[in-house]
Write a protein that holds these residues in place. Structure first.
Motif, PDB file in Angstrom:
ATOM      1  N   VAL A 175      31.910  51.210  30.474  1.00 20.63           N
ATOM      2  CA  VAL A 175      30.860  50.324  29.973  1.00 20.63           C
ATOM      3  C   VAL A 175      31.537  49.121  29.350  1.00 20.63           C
ATOM      4  O   VAL A 175      32.406  49.261  28.474  1.00 20.63           O
ATOM      5  N   VAL A 176      31.173  47.926  29.786  1.00 17.48           N
ATOM      6  CA  VAL A 176      31.827  46.697  29.302  1.00 17.48           C
ATOM      7  C   VAL A 176      31.473  46.498  27.827  1.00 17.48           C
ATOM      8  O   VAL A 176      30.296  46.369  27.470  1.00 17.48           O
ATOM      9  N   PRO A 177      32.464  46.470  26.935  1.00 16.67           N
ATOM     10  CA  PRO A 177      32.180  46.457  25.488  1.00 16.67           C
ATOM     11  C   PRO A 177      31.344  45.283  25.011  1.00 16.67           C
ATOM     12  O   PRO A 177      30.413  45.462  24.218  1.00 16.67           O
ATOM     13  N   ASP A 178      31.653  44.052  25.470  1.00 11.63           N
ATOM     14  CA  ASP A 178      30.919  42.899  24.983  1.00 11.63           C
ATOM     15  C   ASP A 178      29.727  42.530  25.865  1.00 11.63           C
ATOM     16  O   ASP A 178      29.054  41.530  25.611  1.00 11.63           O
ATOM     17  N   HIS A 179      29.465  43.314  26.883  1.00  8.74           N
ATOM     18  CA  HIS A 179      28.256  43.177  27.707  1.00  8.74           C
ATOM     19  C   HIS A 179      27.744  44.590  27.958  1.00  8.74           C
ATOM     20  O   HIS A 179      27.890  45.145  29.042  1.00  8.74           O
ATOM     21  N   PRO A 180      27.119  45.206  26.947  1.00  7.56           N
ATOM     22  CA  PRO A 180      26.815  46.637  26.987  1.00  7.56           C
ATOM     23  C   PRO A 180      25.822  47.054  28.049  1.00  7.56           C
ATOM     24  O   PRO A 180      25.627  48.251  28.254  1.00  7.56           O
ATOM     25  N   GLU A 181      25.208  46.098  28.737  1.00  4.76           N
ATOM     26  CA  GLU A 181      24.287  46.461  29.817  1.00  4.76           C
ATOM     27  C   GLU A 181      25.004  46.632  31.150  1.00  4.76           C
ATOM     28  O   GLU A 181      24.399  47.064  32.137  1.00  4.76           O
ATOM     29  N   LEU A 182      26.306  46.305  31.191  1.00  3.18           N
ATOM     30  CA  LEU A 182      27.060  46.325  32.443  1.00  3.18           C
ATOM     31  C   LEU A 182      28.025  47.510  32.489  1.00  3.18           C
ATOM     32  O   LEU A 182      28.565  47.926  31.463  1.00  3.18           O
ATOM     33  N   LEU A 183      28.238  48.004  33.709  1.00  5.32           N
ATOM     34  CA  LEU A 183      29.130  49.147  33.942  1.00  5.32           C
ATOM     35  C   LEU A 183      30.073  48.816  35.089  1.00  5.32           C
ATOM     36  O   LEU A 183      29.652  48.270  36.117  1.00  5.32           O
ATOM     37  N   LEU A 184      31.340  49.156  34.921  1.00  7.04           N
ATOM     38  CA  LEU A 184      32.332  49.052  35.983  1.00  7.04           C
ATOM     39  C   LEU A 184      32.643  50.459  36.496  1.00  7.04           C
ATOM     40  O   LEU A 184      32.741  51.410  35.710  1.00  7.04           O
ATOM     41  N   SER A 185      32.814  50.583  37.811  1.00  8.12           N
ATOM     42  CA  SER A 185      33.149  51.886  38.382  1.00  8.12           C
ATOM     43  C   SER A 185      34.125  51.709  39.532  1.00  8.12           C
ATOM     44  O   SER A 185      34.133  50.688  40.216  1.00  8.12           O
ATOM     45  N   SER A 186      34.950  52.737  39.737  1.00 11.36           N
ATOM     46  CA  SER A 186      35.894  52.750  40.857  1.00 11.36           C
ATOM     47  C   SER A 186      35.759  54.072  41.581  1.00 11.36           C
ATOM     48  O   SER A 186      35.255  55.055  41.030  1.00 11.36           O
ATOM     49  N   SER A 187      36.250  54.094  42.824  1.00 12.88           N
ATOM     50  CA  SER A 187      36.005  55.261  43.661  1.00 12.88           C
ATOM     51  C   SER A 187      37.107  55.437  44.686  1.00 12.88           C
ATOM     52  O   SER A 187      37.920  54.530  44.929  1.00 12.88           O
ATOM     53  N   GLY A 188      37.125  56.618  45.289  1.00 17.60           N
ATOM     54  CA  GLY A 188      38.040  56.887  46.381  1.00 17.60           C
ATOM     55  C   GLY A 188      37.717  56.111  47.634  1.00 17.60           C
ATOM     56  O   GLY A 188      38.500  56.132  48.591  1.00 17.60           O
ATOM     57  N   ASP A 189      36.570  55.410  47.664  1.00 16.30           N
ATOM     58  CA  ASP A 189      36.251  54.567  48.819  1.00 16.30           C
ATOM     59  C   ASP A 189      36.949  53.212  48.745  1.00 16.30           C
ATOM     60  O   ASP A 189      36.734  52.347  49.603  1.00 16.30           O
ATOM     61  N   GLY A 190      37.797  53.013  47.720  1.00 11.41           N
ATOM     62  CA  GLY A 190      38.565  51.783  47.627  1.00 11.41           C
ATOM     63  C   GLY A 190      37.771  50.584  47.164  1.00 11.41           C
ATOM     64  O   GLY A 190      38.054  49.456  47.565  1.00 11.41           O
ATOM     65  N   THR A 191      36.776  50.805  46.300  1.00 15.63           N
ATOM     66  CA  THR A 191      35.968  49.691  45.799  1.00 15.63           C
ATOM     67  C   THR A 191      35.927  49.698  44.276  1.00 15.63           C
ATOM     68  O   THR A 191      36.062  50.738  43.637  1.00 15.63           O
ATOM     69  N   LEU A 192      35.723  48.509  43.724  1.00 17.78           N
ATOM     70  CA  LEU A 192      35.420  48.318  42.311  1.00 17.78           C
ATOM     71  C   LEU A 192      34.035  47.701  42.254  1.00 17.78           C
ATOM     72  O   LEU A 192      33.794  46.654  42.856  1.00 17.78           O
ATOM     73  N   ARG A 193      33.112  48.356  41.547  1.00 18.40           N
ATOM     74  CA  ARG A 193      31.714  47.904  41.561  1.00 18.40           C
ATOM     75  C   ARG A 193      31.219  47.592  40.153  1.00 18.40           C
ATOM     76  O   ARG A 193      31.655  48.199  39.170  1.00 18.40           O
ATOM     77  N   LEU A 194      30.293  46.652  40.098  1.00 15.77           N
ATOM     78  CA  LEU A 194      29.654  46.230  38.849  1.00 15.77           C
ATOM     79  C   LEU A 194      28.182  46.599  38.923  1.00 15.77           C
ATOM     80  O   LEU A 194      27.513  46.329  39.931  1.00 15.77           O
ATOM     81  N   TRP A 195      27.673  47.240  37.851  1.00 18.05           N
ATOM     82  CA  TRP A 195      26.305  47.747  37.845  1.00 18.05           C
ATOM     83  C   TRP A 195      25.547  47.265  36.614  1.00 18.05           C
ATOM     84  O   TRP A 195      26.133  47.055  35.557  1.00 18.05           O
ATOM     85  N   GLU A 196      24.227  47.161  36.780  1.00 13.65           N
ATOM     86  CA  GLU A 196      23.312  47.145  35.645  1.00 13.65           C
ATOM     87  C   GLU A 196      22.800  48.580  35.579  1.00 13.65           C
ATOM     88  O   GLU A 196      21.889  48.961  36.311  1.00 13.65           O
ATOM     89  N   TYR A 197      23.430  49.398  34.719  1.00 15.89           N
ATOM     90  CA  TYR A 197      23.300  50.841  34.866  1.00 15.89           C
ATOM     91  C   TYR A 197      21.938  51.393  34.445  1.00 15.89           C
ATOM     92  O   TYR A 197      21.524  52.457  34.932  1.00 15.89           O
TER      93      TYR A 197
END
Length: 408
Positions: free
Chosen positions: A197-219
């Motif tokens: 969870v992005v500390p200074d933007h608490p509505e945003l989430l970063l995630s990584s996966s075995g599919d080789g992606t980095l994703r940004l979410w409004e969780y």
């Protein structure tokens, strides 16, 4: 599931762990800093011996530290090991407060923002909470998944518990009533290795996966905002260019909204810029290292600390220079902290060259159609060309077999 060596930072407190031990020191420039060390193999053991159905002792695992974390203020530190122990520390000054037992081996842990609870995720898919104010209190089951959990996080207001599992899902649950699910963040094609969870933007989430992606979410809504494919960032000439990899660490630097992504068993750190207004990630550069990188962590006001498999230079400090991140020349702080790690290098020797990453979590694919068609063709060939009889003549077929052969 990540490396047995790790790095944690909170304020000026820095922890390096390896195998069953960890070393805690300070990044301040004072010379009177005395490091604190702890060895799980010398810690409290279970009083009762686990036995199997045959009455024989069951293997209880090693003392290897599996996960660790600081509280938000840095006042507490916790770890779990392979013997299913949860150890809680006070950091000012360093003191072991309790050694409790968890139900199953853990994969991740985190403190709530209020620092009242410690959330522990395990391999069976459950999350247990443990009291911080009552160091001897038993754990309470909060929620469960149907598959192994790989990471757990909480929102800065403690309203939501976020969990990532092996089955490609990120679940957002209400902390007050974990059975109530706010949303799912769906889109990954492989296990979700890390969430932040992005500390200074608490509505945003970063995630990584075995599919080789980095994703940004409004969780809260489960909406995917941006996706970066790491495979497009690697060159064919790279020695790791044809490997599958997952991120073992996502680190965030609020000072410049920078995201550092360390991938499993690859000596490269990917640097991204988070643009919260446009809700997207921009790739900036790669930091390449000559040795295997075990872990990374940002320190506000200092830069990016890198823990690597090199006794001569176990730690590297990187800072932005004219917009490009690079290793800084050795200074007094880096020299002091590196000397502490070198003096306790024995804890890292056992994990050098050991691969305990995410390779065993990828989906296994089975192509049984090709084998079936091959065997079918072999059966048809035997029917068309029957083997010779005892006198060297072909075996006579029955009338119904002959008619079946003609019809085919």
């Amino acid at each position: 599931m990540a490396s047995c060596a790790g790095l944690a930072l909170c304020g000026q407190a820095l922890v390096v762990r390896g195998g069953s031990r960890f070393l805690a020191t300070c990044t301040a420039s004072s010379d009177d800093d005395v490091p604190f060390t702890y060895d799980c193999s010398a810690g409290e053991k279970k009083s009762q011996e686990n036995k199997g159905e045959d009455g024989q002792p069951v293997e209880k695992g090693s003392d290897t530290i599996l996960a660790s974390a600081f509280s938000k203020s840095g006042g507490h530190f916790a770890l779990t090991d392979d013997r299913k122990r949860l150890v809680l520390f006070r950091t000012k000054p360093w003191q072991c407060l309790s050694v409790r037992t968890v139900v199953r081996r853990c994969t991740a842990l985190t403190f709530t923002a209020s620092e009242e609870k410690l959330l522990v995720a395990d391999k069976s898919g459950d999350v247990y909470s443990f009291s911080v104010s009552d160091p001897q209190g038993c754990g309470k089951l909060e929620l469960g998944h149907l598959s192994m959990l790989l990471d757990v996080a909480v929102s800065p207001d403690d309203r939501y518990v976020l969990t990532a599992d092996r089955d490609e899902k990120i679940r957002v649950s209400w902390a007050a009533a974990p059975h109530s699910i706010e949303s799912f963040c769906l889109g990954h094609a492989e296990f979700v290795s890390r969430i932040l969870v992005v500390p200074d933007h608490p509505e945003l989430l970063l995630s990584s996966s075995g599919d080789g992606t980095l994703r940004l979410w409004e969780y809260r809504s489960g909406r995917e905002l941006h996706c970066c494919h790491l495979t497009s960032l690697r060159g064919p000439a790279e020695p790791w260019g044809d490997k599958r990899f997952a991120a073992s660490r996502i680190a965030y630097w609020a000072q410049e909204s920078r995201v550092a992504l360390l991938c499993d068993c690859i000596p490269v750190v990917f640097m991204f810029q988070l643009d919260a207004r446009r809700q997207q990630l921009a790739y900036r550069q790669q930091l390449a290292f000559q040795h295997r990188v075990w872990d990374v962590a940002f320190e506000e006001g200092q830069g990016l600390w890198v823990l690597q498999d090199c006794r001569e230079a176990p730690l590297v400090l990187c800072r932005p220079v004219d917009g490009r991140w690079q290793a800084v020349p050795e200074n007094a702080v880096l020299r002091k902290v590196s000397a502490h790690v070198q003096g306790n290098w024995a804890m890292l020797e056992g994990v050098a060259g050991v691969d305990v990453g995410f390779s065993g979590l990828y989906k296994a694919t089975f192509d049984n159609v090709t084998a079936y068609l091959r065997k079918k063709e072999e059966r048809l060939q035997k029917r068309r060309n029957p083997p010779p009889g005892p006198n060297g003549q072909a075996k006579k077929m029955k009338p119904e077999e002959a008619s079946l052969r003609c019809s085919s």
